[in-house]
Structures are given as C-alpha cells and as structure tokens.
Enzyme design. Structure first.
Site, PDB file in Angstrom:
ATOM      1  NE  ARG A 109      -2.153  -1.892   3.224  1.00  0.00           N
ATOM      2  CZ  ARG A 109      -2.608  -2.329   4.398  1.00  0.00           C
ATOM      3  NH1 ARG A 109      -3.835  -2.045   4.782  1.00  0.00           N
ATOM      4  NH2 ARG A 109      -1.835  -3.038   5.198  1.00  0.00           N
ATOM      5  CG  ASP A 117      -1.604 -13.184   3.375  1.00  0.00           C
ATOM      6  OD1 ASP A 117      -1.230 -12.006   3.456  1.00  0.00           O
ATOM      7  OD2 ASP A 117      -1.886 -13.876   4.365  1.00  0.00           O
ATOM      8  CE1 TYR A 177      -2.554 -13.385  11.615  1.00  0.00           C
ATOM      9  CE2 TYR A 177      -0.590 -14.729  11.381  1.00  0.00           C
ATOM     10  CZ  TYR A 177      -1.187 -13.486  11.488  1.00  0.00           C
ATOM     11  OH  TYR A 177      -0.404 -12.360  11.485  1.00  0.00           O
ATOM     12  NE  ARG A 185      -6.050  -3.399  -0.549  1.00  0.00           N
ATOM     13  CZ  ARG A 185      -6.919  -2.809   0.258  1.00  0.00           C
ATOM     14  NH1 ARG A 185      -7.446  -1.647  -0.084  1.00  0.00           N
ATOM     15  NH2 ARG A 185      -7.270  -3.376   1.386  1.00  0.00           N
TER      16      ARG A 185
HETATM   17  O1  CP3 Z   1       6.541  -9.145   0.749  1.00  0.00           O
HETATM   18  C1  CP3 Z   1       5.769  -9.016  -0.222  1.00  0.00           C
HETATM   19  O2  CP3 Z   1       5.741  -7.984  -0.915  1.00  0.00           O
HETATM   20  C2  CP3 Z   1       4.941 -10.208  -0.655  1.00  0.00           C
HETATM   21  C3  CP3 Z   1       3.599 -10.274  -0.246  1.00  0.00           C
HETATM   22  C4  CP3 Z   1       3.181 -10.712   1.148  1.00  0.00           C
HETATM   23  C5  CP3 Z   1       1.949 -10.310   1.697  1.00  0.00           C
HETATM   24  N1  CP3 Z   1       1.757 -10.967   2.872  1.00  0.00           N
HETATM   25  C6  CP3 Z   1       1.029  -9.365   1.048  1.00  0.00           C
HETATM   26  C7  CP3 Z   1       0.003  -8.703   1.863  1.00  0.00           C
HETATM   27  C8  CP3 Z   1       3.778 -11.587   2.071  1.00  0.00           C
HETATM   28  C9  CP3 Z   1       5.125 -12.254   2.012  1.00  0.00           C
HETATM   29  C10 CP3 Z   1       2.850 -11.737   3.158  1.00  0.00           C
HETATM   30  C11 CP3 Z   1       3.079 -12.637   4.302  1.00  0.00           C
HETATM   31  C12 CP3 Z   1       2.248 -12.507   5.507  1.00  0.00           C
HETATM   32  N2  CP3 Z   1       0.892 -12.335   5.592  1.00  0.00           N
HETATM   33  C13 CP3 Z   1       2.730 -12.667   6.823  1.00  0.00           C
HETATM   34  C14 CP3 Z   1       4.145 -13.004   7.189  1.00  0.00           C
HETATM   35  C15 CP3 Z   1       5.039 -11.837   7.008  1.00  0.00           C
HETATM   36  C16 CP3 Z   1       4.985 -10.827   8.100  1.00  0.00           C
HETATM   37  O3  CP3 Z   1       4.638  -9.674   7.806  1.00  0.00           O
HETATM   38  O4  CP3 Z   1       5.328 -11.200   9.208  1.00  0.00           O
HETATM   39  C17 CP3 Z   1       1.640 -12.523   7.704  1.00  0.00           C
HETATM   40  C18 CP3 Z   1       1.691 -12.572   9.217  1.00  0.00           C
HETATM   41  C19 CP3 Z   1       0.478 -12.331   6.909  1.00  0.00           C
HETATM   42  C20 CP3 Z   1      -0.940 -12.186   7.371  1.00  0.00           C
HETATM   43  C21 CP3 Z   1      -1.468 -10.894   6.913  1.00  0.00           C
HETATM   44  N3  CP3 Z   1      -1.930 -10.655   5.635  1.00  0.00           N
HETATM   45  C22 CP3 Z   1      -1.499  -9.669   7.624  1.00  0.00           C
HETATM   46  C23 CP3 Z   1      -1.094  -9.482   9.069  1.00  0.00           C
HETATM   47  C24 CP3 Z   1      -1.988  -8.693   6.736  1.00  0.00           C
HETATM   48  C25 CP3 Z   1      -2.091  -7.203   6.957  1.00  0.00           C
HETATM   49  C26 CP3 Z   1      -3.445  -6.720   7.216  1.00  0.00           C
HETATM   50  C27 CP3 Z   1      -3.480  -5.200   7.152  1.00  0.00           C
HETATM   51  O5  CP3 Z   1      -4.587  -4.699   7.034  1.00  0.00           O
HETATM   52  O6  CP3 Z   1      -2.416  -4.565   7.202  1.00  0.00           O
HETATM   53  C28 CP3 Z   1      -2.242  -9.327   5.508  1.00  0.00           C
HETATM   54  C29 CP3 Z   1      -2.740  -8.679   4.269  1.00  0.00           C
HETATM   55  C30 CP3 Z   1      -1.687  -8.358   3.279  1.00  0.00           C
HETATM   56  N4  CP3 Z   1      -0.805  -9.296   2.797  1.00  0.00           N
HETATM   57  C31 CP3 Z   1      -1.436  -7.112   2.638  1.00  0.00           C
HETATM   58  C32 CP3 Z   1      -0.388  -7.322   1.740  1.00  0.00           C
HETATM   59  C33 CP3 Z   1       0.215  -6.348   0.779  1.00  0.00           C
HETATM   60  C34 CP3 Z   1      -2.216  -5.831   2.850  1.00  0.00           C
HETATM   61  C35 CP3 Z   1      -3.418  -5.987   1.969  1.00  0.00           C
HETATM   62  C36 CP3 Z   1      -4.092  -4.724   1.573  1.00  0.00           C
HETATM   63  O7  CP3 Z   1      -4.855  -4.206   2.387  1.00  0.00           O
HETATM   64  O8  CP3 Z   1      -3.911  -4.307   0.403  1.00  0.00           O
END
Ligand code: CP3
Length: 355
Positions: free
Chosen positions: A30, A76, A153, A39
């Site tokens: 983002r 994800d 989770y 998005r």
């Molecule tokens: O690194 C990258 O660019 C690759 C993409 C990636 C995402 N999630 C995209 C994403 C990767 C490697 C992840 C892994 C992930 N997802 C983890 C492990 C890494 C870490 O940060 O410790 C975890 C714990 C998750 C679970 C998850 N998914 C969370 C906590 C969230 C955030 C929610 C929020 O509102 O901030 C997501 C959603 C997510 N995954 C987003 C992205 C870009 C945000 C989505 C959006 O709102 O556009």
C-alpha cells in the site's frame, strides 16, 4: 532461460558477489500509489491475490521503481488455511480473519493437506505468470508461513496481541497442537515444493510469531517443524539447489540451532547486531536482514548511515567479508512509508557494498 541477476542466489550459497543483493519484505504494498490503484480496480486484496494476472502486476511494481535484486510472489501466508476450509476474509483496518477457526482436537483431526494444483492452483498460476513476465530479470522468491505462525492465525481466528487461545492449547492439549503443527508442516512442504516446481527460485518461510514463545515452547512447537521443512523439502543439489531462508521475528536466541537446520539462509530482525548474528552462525548459513523498518521514516542521510552500519556490522562479524549477506529489513514495510526513501536505501546498499 538466462537469469540476468543471480546475486541473491550467489549470496545464499555464500559465493562472492559484486555488491550485496537487496530486497524488502512487503516490497509490494500500500505504500505504492500504483498498488493502491490496482487494488481499487480489483476490489480487494484477496481478489488481487487470487487473480494470477493482477498478482503478477503488483509483484512487478516495486521492480519498475527500484533496483531490487529479487521479486517476491504477491500472495499471503494464509492461503493454506483458507484452502483447508477455514475461509479467510479481511475486515478493513482489522487485518485477516477466519470464518472457521480450529479450536479443539476434533476440528484439527478433520484438516488435510490441500491440493496444490486444485484449491491452491491460483498461487502456482501466479508463480508461472510472474516467472514468464520477469523473463530472467531477477529471481522470484516463493514463500509460506511457518507451521507455528499459521497455527496462531488458525486457532486465534485472526491476529492476536496475547496469543491466549493457542498458548492455552499448548498448555492444556499439547497433543492436539502437535497434530495441527504436523498437518501444517506437511502442507507447507507440499506448498513450497509446488511453488518450486512452478518456477520459484528461492523459498522463504515466515515464522513471524515464533518469538512470542518461551524458549522451551519455541523448541517444542516451532523449531522442530522448521527443521523438518529444511530437511524434508526436496530442493535439488549443487548450483541447481533452490535456497531456503528461515525468517523469524525474535529468533536471535536460536541462531545456532537455525544455522544447523539445513536451511541455506536465516532471516533476522533488528534486535540483534548483524555482526553478532554472523558470529553466532559461524558461516554455516547466509544471513538476511536486518534494518529496523522504521529506519525508512528517517531522512535520506539517516537511512544511508544505517545501511552502512548494517553492512559493516555484517562484514566485521563475518571475518571481514561481505559474502553470505542478503540485505533486507528485519520485518515488513508499512503503508505510510515514502517510496523515495526506499530508493535511497536500495541504492545505498549497492553503492556502499560495491566499494
Ligand atoms: O513481501 C511481499 O511484498 C509479498 C507479499 C506478502 C503479503 N503478505 C502481502 C500482503 C507476504 C510475504 C505476506 C506474508 C504474511 N501475511 C505474513 C508473514 C510476514 C509478516 O509480515 O510477518 C503474515 C503474518 C500475513 C498475514 C497478513 N496478511 C497480515 C497481518 C496482513 C495485513 C493486514 C493489514 O490490514 O495490514 C495481511 C494482508 C496483506 N498481505 C497485505 C499485503 C500487501 C495488505 C493488503 C491490503 O490491504 O492491500
């Protein structure tokens, strides 16, 4: 297909490189206006992740802006539990949630490994599409959550501050939790193997929540499953071997054990000096990290100074050599970070390490 930039592969094999490779966790996200536009068109994060063309589009966005040495699959870690039937959804501002969390032995007993070219085919299609579009520019990193982090989770039903439910399960029904970790491990191994078969050239496991465990519990509920992945995941030999990186937040106390796991790389957060981490892993693995992501809130000069400090710390702890270092943050980027600061970081890693 010719790979035009293999720095990250060479660094993970601890071979010499002309400059330290760099990529950033959450490099697609983002903080980029073009990501927010994609998005908006897709409607939601999940719609984007489940559509291989859109997943490919956002994977490539940071590479068009910055001189990064790797792409990471846009997806994800929660795709696996979603495919197991828990039904992932997002509430704006609250993060990920599951409609059907697993909370007892009966629910855990019903879980199985999803079909990697069935329920999870969209992930493999994204890997294939991205590899085609990258056309050898840089290697593609595939990834999975760790068995423990996925279980957090799955049991909590979403994010958590205190991990009360899963820790209670660990204390009261350790057998049930081990059954969950065991099926998760089988799924992670199958998932990473399928991403490798589809074209992923580096694999990373995110043990984001390993660090919330006491040492005894980490050594019972997280570490053995990471070791099983490193040992059992078939990934080839010699220069064809697909390197595996075990990233963990709060893993500093366990570095010697992680260095003996069989993984090629270990990712560390910013709570340990990189040079200390290098000494404690004794050249057995490459290290990835480890700037505090908040460094990106600093001025360009402050960012450059921190980059140099991390590069020198690694070199000083690694017998004067920069070999075996993949530069990264110690955890993911945040939506309010300035893209221009990312360019400063990436360019400084390259300029300073090439000297
Ligand atoms: O690194 C990258 O660019 C690759 C993409 C990636 C995402 N999630 C995209 C994403 C990767 C490697 C992840 C892994 C992930 N997802 C983890 C492990 C890494 C870490 O940060 O410790 C975890 C714990 C998750 C679970 C998850 N998914 C969370 C906590 C969230 C955030 C929610 C929020 O509102 O901030 C997501 C959603 C997510 N995954 C987003 C992205 C870009 C945000 C989505 C959006 O709102 O556009």
């Amino acid at each position: 297909m010719t790979l035009h930039n293999d720095r990250i592969l060479r660094a993970l094999r601890r071979q010499p490189v002309d400059r330290t490779p760099v990529w950033l966790m959450r490099q697609a996200g983002r903080y980029l206006p073009e990501y927010r536009a994609s998005r908006k068109r897709a409607g939601s994060f999940l719609a984007m992740a489940k559509n291989p063309e859109l997943a490919c589009e956002v994977t490539l966005q940071p590479l068009a802006r910055f001189d990064l040495d790797a792409a990471i699959l846009f997806s994800d870690i929660l795709t696996i539990p979603d495919a197991m039937g828990l039904e992932l959804y997002f509430v704006e501002g609250e993060g990920p949630k599951f409609r059907h969390p697993v909370r007892d032995a009966a629910a855990i007993a019903k879980l199985g490994v999803p079909d990697m070219e069935g329920e999870l085919r969209y992930v493999m299609d994204a890997v294939r599409t991205i590899r085609r579009e990258l056309d050898g520019k840089v290697p593609l990193i595939g990834f999975s959550g760790s068995p423990w982090t996925l279980a957090c989770y799955m049991v909590e039903g979403g994010g958590s501050k205190d991990f009360a439910r899963i820790k209670a399960l660990a204390l009261n029904e350790p057998k049930a939790l081990h059954a969950l970790l065991s099926v998760n491990t089988d799924a992670v191994i199958a998932y990473l193997a399928a991403q490798r078969a589809a074209g992923a050239q580096v694999l990373q496991v995110f043990d984001t929540w390993g660090g919330v465990l006491s040492p005894a519990m980490y050594r019972e509920f997280s570490l053995p499953y990471l070791v099983r992945i490193a040992r059992e995941l078939e990934r080839g030999d010699g220069d064809d071997r697909t390197p595996l990186i075990l990233f963990g937040k709060g893993n500093a106390a366990y570095l010697p054990e992680l260095a003996d796991s069989g993984a090629e790389g270990v990712g560390v957060d910013w709570l340990i000096e990189l040079g200390d981490a290098a000494k404690r892993t004794a050249g057995k693995v490459a290290l990835q990290g480890n700037l505090d992501p908040a460094t990106l809130y600093g001025s360009p000069d402050a960012i450059r100074a921190e980059v140099r400090r991390a590069l020198d710390s690694y070199r000083d702890g690694n017998n004067g050599s920069r070999e075996g270092h993949v530069f990264n943050l110690g955890h993911g980027m945040s939506p309010d970070m300035d893209p221009e600061h990312v360019a400063v970081l990436v360019d400084e890693v390259h300029a300073y390490s090439a000297r």
